[in-house]
Design a protein around this motif. Structure first.
Motif, short mmCIF file in Angstrom:
data_model
loop_
_atom_site.label_atom_id
_atom_site.label_comp_id
_atom_site.label_asym_id
_atom_site.label_seq_id
_atom_site.Cartn_x
_atom_site.Cartn_y
_atom_site.Cartn_z
N GLY A 271 -8.40 23.51 8.94
CA GLY A 271 -8.10 23.30 10.35
C GLY A 271 -6.75 22.65 10.57
O GLY A 271 -5.71 23.18 10.22
N GLY A 272 -6.79 21.43 11.13
CA GLY A 272 -5.57 20.70 11.40
C GLY A 272 -5.10 19.85 10.26
O GLY A 272 -4.31 18.92 10.45
N GLU A 273 -5.56 20.14 9.05
CA GLU A 273 -5.18 19.38 7.85
C GLU A 273 -4.76 20.33 6.75
O GLU A 273 -5.41 21.33 6.49
CB GLU A 273 -6.36 18.52 7.39
CG GLU A 273 -6.06 17.64 6.20
CD GLU A 273 -7.23 16.72 5.87
OE1 GLU A 273 -7.63 16.68 4.70
OE2 GLU A 273 -7.75 16.06 6.80
N LEU A 274 -3.64 20.01 6.11
CA LEU A 274 -3.12 20.82 5.03
C LEU A 274 -2.80 19.90 3.85
O LEU A 274 -2.01 18.98 3.99
CB LEU A 274 -1.85 21.54 5.49
CG LEU A 274 -1.20 22.56 4.54
CD1 LEU A 274 -2.17 23.69 4.20
CD2 LEU A 274 0.06 23.14 5.19
N ARG A 275 -3.45 20.13 2.71
CA ARG A 275 -3.29 19.27 1.54
C ARG A 275 -2.76 20.09 0.37
O ARG A 275 -3.13 21.25 0.22
CB ARG A 275 -4.64 18.65 1.15
CG ARG A 275 -5.26 17.74 2.20
CD ARG A 275 -6.72 17.49 1.90
NE ARG A 275 -7.52 18.71 2.05
CZ ARG A 275 -8.75 18.86 1.60
NH1 ARG A 275 -9.33 17.87 0.95
NH2 ARG A 275 -9.41 19.98 1.79
N ALA A 276 -1.94 19.45 -0.43
CA ALA A 276 -1.39 20.18 -1.58
C ALA A 276 -0.96 19.23 -2.67
O ALA A 276 -0.61 18.07 -2.41
CB ALA A 276 -0.20 21.02 -1.14
N PHE A 277 -1.00 19.73 -3.91
CA PHE A 277 -0.39 19.04 -5.03
C PHE A 277 0.95 19.70 -5.32
O PHE A 277 1.13 20.90 -5.11
CB PHE A 277 -1.29 19.11 -6.27
CG PHE A 277 -2.31 18.01 -6.32
CD1 PHE A 277 -2.00 16.79 -6.87
CD2 PHE A 277 -3.57 18.21 -5.80
CE1 PHE A 277 -2.93 15.77 -6.91
CE2 PHE A 277 -4.51 17.20 -5.84
CZ PHE A 277 -4.19 15.97 -6.39
N CYS A 278 1.89 18.91 -5.83
CA CYS A 278 3.22 19.41 -6.15
C CYS A 278 3.33 19.52 -7.66
O CYS A 278 3.33 18.50 -8.36
CB CYS A 278 4.29 18.46 -5.59
SG CYS A 278 4.10 18.18 -3.82
#
Length: 336
Positions: free
Chosen positions: A93-100
């Motif tokens: 939804g309104g959240e976007l998570r990621a590892f680099c």
């Protein structure tokens, strides 16, 4: 997705990564650039120890500090290893998570949020962030290579300890631990030393018996390197020990930050131990020509021209001793 904007943002992030910024300034500049491509209202950054996948620093922009302080509400321990091995960000939804991730190693994690009056993130934003994972990770790992100006007055080298009770609450914390925690990079800072993200996540892993190691290496504001590790207590509580990191703990991280491959790290380790090219070749069951080729690559990546320069300008610069191992002993058959 605006490909021209993506190209410009990527170029900016790559430039920031080469600008000798510390990681907070790099993340701040990257946030401004990213917001033109992937619009968001607030965000949080974490730096990550690539070996243990523990968080080593936090930075929040327009976001309140999490109540638990451990980051588990955004990156649960059971998922962190899975996410770090896959570059596609997690969308909710309104959240976007990621590892680099770059070269198979994870150096950071990001969380981007939109308010309830804004449209949810979509696949275009996922693709954009996926395309930028490597330059962001590269920028974060480069920040570790900025010269350390160690401040011997912080902590004075005395180990600190934080004791957590059976139910997870902090029962005691030493004065040395408080000083070390104050020197860790957490923006905004924890309400109290006991709420430090880096400490609470190590405690949670120790208490829960997670598959991920309950330890990490943390670089502080003053340029010191710390080692954090958790241990179980006889009364079912846990303790987190904080102390100055030993040279052999820092050296592998620096080797990773320079982008040395596994083969190159093993050869660098043997160089630091004083072995000749012939002796390295015999130890790894390869030809001296193969060793020389890897040495050329090591010199190129570290900006050095000789073994002496490699030892002095690279590893001793970060308090890594030439008599300490760069990595755990690796059987020769694992060389390739």
């Amino acid at each position: 997705m605006n490909r021209e904007m993506l190209r410009r943002v990527r170029s900016e992030i790559e430039r920031f990564g080469r600008s000798d910024l510390d990681w907070v300034d790099f993340a701040t500049q990257a946030t401004k650039a990213l917001n033109r491509l992937v619009a968001f209202d607030s965000c949080r950054w974490y730096t990550v120890d690539p070996e243990t996948l523990s968080f080593t620093g936090t930075l929040a922009k327009n976001m309140r500090r999490a109540n638990s302080g451990s980051g588990d509400e955004e990156f649960p321990p059971e998922d962190i290893n899975h996410w770090s091995c896959h570059r596609k960000p997690a969308l909710s939804g309104g959240e976007l998570r990621a590892f680099c991730v770059i070269d198979g190693a994870c150096w950071g994690a990001t969380v981007f949020l939109r308010g309830p009056d804004r449209p949810d993130f979509g696949e275009d934003e996922v693709r954009a962030l996926t395309a930028l994972s490597e330059p962001i990770a590269d920028g974060l790992r480069r920040t570790l290579l900025i010269s350390s100006a160690t401040d011997a007055t912080v902590g004075d080298g005395v180990p600190g300890i934080v004791v957590f009770g059976e139910r997870g609450g902090v029962e005691s914390i030493s004065a040395a631990a408080e000083r070390w925690i104050e020197d860790m990079v957490e923006v905004p800072p924890p309400g109290s030393p006991a709420e430090s993200t880096m400490v609470t996540i190590i405690a949670a892993r120790t208490r829960g018996g997670a598959a991920l190691p309950a330890r990490s290496r943390v670089r502080t504001r003053s340029g010191r390197w710390l080692s954090l590790h958790g241990t179980r207590l006889s009364d079912r509580g846990v303790a987190v020990v904080i102390q100055a990191a030993a040279p052999h703990e820092v050296a592998p991280l620096i080797a990773h930050a320079y982008g040395l491959s596994g083969c190159e790290r093993r050869i660098a380790r043997l160089c630091l131990n004083g072995l000749s090219t012939k002796e390295i070749a015999e130890a790894l069951h390869v030809s001296p020509y193969t060793v020389q080729d890897h040495l050329k690559s090591i010199f190129s990546k570290t900006g050095t021209r000789s073994r002496t320069e490699l030892i002095g300008r690279v590893f001793l610069k970060y308090s890594a001793s030439p008599f300490e191992s760069l990595d755990a002993p690796v059987p020769a058959r694992s060389f390739f």
